[in-house]
Write a protein that holds these residues in place. Structure first.
Motif, PDB file in Angstrom:
ATOM      1  N   ALA A   1       2.512   9.938  -9.971  1.00  0.00           N
ATOM      2  CA  ALA A   1       1.742  10.055 -11.207  1.00  0.00           C
ATOM      3  C   ALA A   1       0.863  11.295 -11.195  1.00  0.00           C
ATOM      4  O   ALA A   1       0.700  11.968 -12.215  1.00  0.00           O
ATOM      5  CB  ALA A   1       0.899   8.803 -11.419  1.00  0.00           C
ATOM      6  N   ILE A   2       0.300  11.623 -10.041  1.00  0.00           N
ATOM      7  CA  ILE A   2      -0.510  12.839  -9.926  1.00  0.00           C
ATOM      8  C   ILE A   2       0.371  14.066 -10.104  1.00  0.00           C
ATOM      9  O   ILE A   2      -0.005  15.015 -10.809  1.00  0.00           O
ATOM     10  CB  ILE A   2      -1.256  12.874  -8.576  1.00  0.00           C
ATOM     11  CG1 ILE A   2      -2.356  11.818  -8.556  1.00  0.00           C
ATOM     12  CG2 ILE A   2      -1.851  14.266  -8.317  1.00  0.00           C
ATOM     13  CD1 ILE A   2      -3.022  11.636  -7.214  1.00  0.00           C
ATOM     14  N   ASP A   3       1.544  14.070  -9.498  1.00  0.00           N
ATOM     15  CA  ASP A   3       2.466  15.203  -9.645  1.00  0.00           C
ATOM     16  C   ASP A   3       2.903  15.393 -11.094  1.00  0.00           C
ATOM     17  O   ASP A   3       3.082  16.515 -11.558  1.00  0.00           O
ATOM     18  CB  ASP A   3       3.694  15.018  -8.749  1.00  0.00           C
ATOM     19  CG  ASP A   3       3.361  15.192  -7.275  1.00  0.00           C
ATOM     20  OD1 ASP A   3       2.309  15.803  -6.972  1.00  0.00           O
ATOM     21  OD2 ASP A   3       4.150  14.717  -6.432  1.00  0.00           O
ATOM     22  N   GLU A   4       3.080  14.284 -11.814  1.00  0.00           N
ATOM     23  CA  GLU A   4       3.493  14.358 -13.215  1.00  0.00           C
ATOM     24  C   GLU A   4       2.310  14.515 -14.163  1.00  0.00           C
ATOM     25  O   GLU A   4       2.488  14.593 -15.364  1.00  0.00           O
ATOM     26  CB  GLU A   4       4.273  13.096 -13.579  1.00  0.00           C
ATOM     27  CG  GLU A   4       5.580  12.967 -12.824  1.00  0.00           C
ATOM     28  CD  GLU A   4       6.214  11.603 -13.013  1.00  0.00           C
ATOM     29  OE1 GLU A   4       5.663  10.782 -13.775  1.00  0.00           O
ATOM     30  OE2 GLU A   4       7.255  11.357 -12.386  1.00  0.00           O
ATOM     31  N   ASP A   5       1.100  14.563 -13.613  1.00  0.00           N
ATOM     32  CA  ASP A   5      -0.142  14.704 -14.380  1.00  0.00           C
ATOM     33  C   ASP A   5      -0.330  13.557 -15.372  1.00  0.00           C
ATOM     34  O   ASP A   5      -0.796  13.750 -16.490  1.00  0.00           O
ATOM     35  CB  ASP A   5      -0.200  16.053 -15.092  1.00  0.00           C
ATOM     36  CG  ASP A   5      -1.616  16.464 -15.444  1.00  0.00           C
ATOM     37  OD1 ASP A   5      -2.542  15.978 -14.770  1.00  0.00           O
ATOM     38  OD2 ASP A   5      -1.792  17.252 -16.387  1.00  0.00           O
ATOM     39  N   THR A   6       0.047  12.353 -14.963  1.00  0.00           N
ATOM     40  CA  THR A   6      -0.155  11.170 -15.799  1.00  0.00           C
ATOM     41  C   THR A   6      -1.047  10.149 -15.106  1.00  0.00           C
ATOM     42  O   THR A   6      -1.130   9.006 -15.545  1.00  0.00           O
ATOM     43  CB  THR A   6       1.198  10.504 -16.137  1.00  0.00           C
ATOM     44  OG1 THR A   6       1.845  10.143 -14.916  1.00  0.00           O
ATOM     45  CG2 THR A   6       2.081  11.434 -16.931  1.00  0.00           C
ATOM     46  N   SER A   7      -1.713  10.563 -14.060  1.00  0.00           N
ATOM     47  CA  SER A   7      -2.532   9.640 -13.272  1.00  0.00           C
ATOM     48  C   SER A   7      -3.884   9.431 -13.936  1.00  0.00           C
ATOM     49  O   SER A   7      -4.519  10.375 -14.404  1.00  0.00           O
ATOM     50  CB  SER A   7      -2.739  10.201 -11.871  1.00  0.00           C
ATOM     51  OG  SER A   7      -3.608   9.375 -11.143  1.00  0.00           O
ATOM     52  N   ALA A  12       0.827  -1.202   0.000  1.00  0.00           N
ATOM     53  CA  ALA A  12       0.000   0.000   0.000  1.00  0.00           C
ATOM     54  C   ALA A  12       0.864   1.257   0.000  1.00  0.00           C
ATOM     55  O   ALA A  12       0.554   2.239  -0.683  1.00  0.00           O
ATOM     56  CB  ALA A  12      -0.926   0.007   1.201  1.00  0.00           C
ATOM     57  N   LEU A  13       1.949   1.232   0.739  1.00  0.00           N
ATOM     58  CA  LEU A  13       2.852   2.382   0.777  1.00  0.00           C
ATOM     59  C   LEU A  13       3.488   2.613  -0.597  1.00  0.00           C
ATOM     60  O   LEU A  13       3.549   3.751  -1.071  1.00  0.00           O
ATOM     61  CB  LEU A  13       3.944   2.159   1.832  1.00  0.00           C
ATOM     62  CG  LEU A  13       4.928   3.308   2.043  1.00  0.00           C
ATOM     63  CD1 LEU A  13       4.203   4.534   2.561  1.00  0.00           C
ATOM     64  CD2 LEU A  13       6.025   2.873   3.003  1.00  0.00           C
ATOM     65  N   GLY A  14       3.913   1.538  -1.234  1.00  0.00           N
ATOM     66  CA  GLY A  14       4.484   1.672  -2.576  1.00  0.00           C
ATOM     67  C   GLY A  14       3.462   2.177  -3.577  1.00  0.00           C
ATOM     68  O   GLY A  14       3.772   3.009  -4.433  1.00  0.00           O
ATOM     69  N   ASP A  15       2.238   1.685  -3.465  1.00  0.00           N
ATOM     70  CA  ASP A  15       1.162   2.137  -4.352  1.00  0.00           C
ATOM     71  C   ASP A  15       0.861   3.615  -4.120  1.00  0.00           C
ATOM     72  O   ASP A  15       0.644   4.375  -5.068  1.00  0.00           O
ATOM     73  CB  ASP A  15      -0.077   1.293  -4.111  1.00  0.00           C
ATOM     74  CG  ASP A  15      -1.143   1.502  -5.158  1.00  0.00           C
ATOM     75  OD1 ASP A  15      -0.802   1.581  -6.357  1.00  0.00           O
ATOM     76  OD2 ASP A  15      -2.337   1.567  -4.782  1.00  0.00           O
ATOM     77  N   TYR A  16       0.877   4.030  -2.872  1.00  0.00           N
ATOM     78  CA  TYR A  16       0.629   5.431  -2.545  1.00  0.00           C
ATOM     79  C   TYR A  16       1.655   6.339  -3.213  1.00  0.00           C
ATOM     80  O   TYR A  16       1.314   7.339  -3.844  1.00  0.00           O
ATOM     81  CB  TYR A  16       0.657   5.633  -1.031  1.00  0.00           C
ATOM     82  CG  TYR A  16       0.733   7.092  -0.627  1.00  0.00           C
ATOM     83  CD1 TYR A  16      -0.385   7.898  -0.685  1.00  0.00           C
ATOM     84  CD2 TYR A  16       1.950   7.652  -0.204  1.00  0.00           C
ATOM     85  CE1 TYR A  16      -0.311   9.237  -0.332  1.00  0.00           C
ATOM     86  CE2 TYR A  16       2.026   8.984   0.151  1.00  0.00           C
ATOM     87  CZ  TYR A  16       0.895   9.773   0.085  1.00  0.00           C
ATOM     88  OH  TYR A  16       0.973  11.089   0.426  1.00  0.00           O
ATOM     89  N   PHE A  17       2.932   5.989  -3.074  1.00  0.00           N
ATOM     90  CA  PHE A  17       3.976   6.832  -3.663  1.00  0.00           C
ATOM     91  C   PHE A  17       3.922   6.815  -5.185  1.00  0.00           C
ATOM     92  O   PHE A  17       4.163   7.838  -5.832  1.00  0.00           O
ATOM     93  CB  PHE A  17       5.360   6.415  -3.158  1.00  0.00           C
ATOM     94  CG  PHE A  17       5.630   6.886  -1.755  1.00  0.00           C
ATOM     95  CD1 PHE A  17       5.692   8.238  -1.469  1.00  0.00           C
ATOM     96  CD2 PHE A  17       5.814   5.986  -0.722  1.00  0.00           C
ATOM     97  CE1 PHE A  17       5.930   8.694  -0.190  1.00  0.00           C
ATOM     98  CE2 PHE A  17       6.058   6.416   0.565  1.00  0.00           C
ATOM     99  CZ  PHE A  17       6.115   7.777   0.834  1.00  0.00           C
TER     100      PHE A  17
END
Length: 63
Positions: A14-20, A4-9
């Protein structure tokens, strides 16, 4: 917890890079849950007695 921690990061990056993009599994799971809940409510409405006291009175009285 580590997965879960790895998925969170990964999602945060991805959100920061706008690719989420959201995953489809949560949309499907939520839709299924709402559908089952709705079916349960419809089943309850059509199978419940019209007079709620009729169940109590019929079991407690003898004629």
């Amino acid at each position: 917890m580590l997965i879960a921690l790895g998925d969170y990061f990964a999602i945060r990056d991805a959100i920061d890079e706008d690719t989420s993009e959201p995953t489809d599994r949560w949309v499907i799971a939520f839709s299924l849950a709402v559908t089952l809940l709705g079916a349960g409510v419809i089943d309850f409405v059509f199978t419940a007695p019209l007079n709620p006291m009729s169940c109590v009175l019929s079991k407690g009285t003898t004629k």
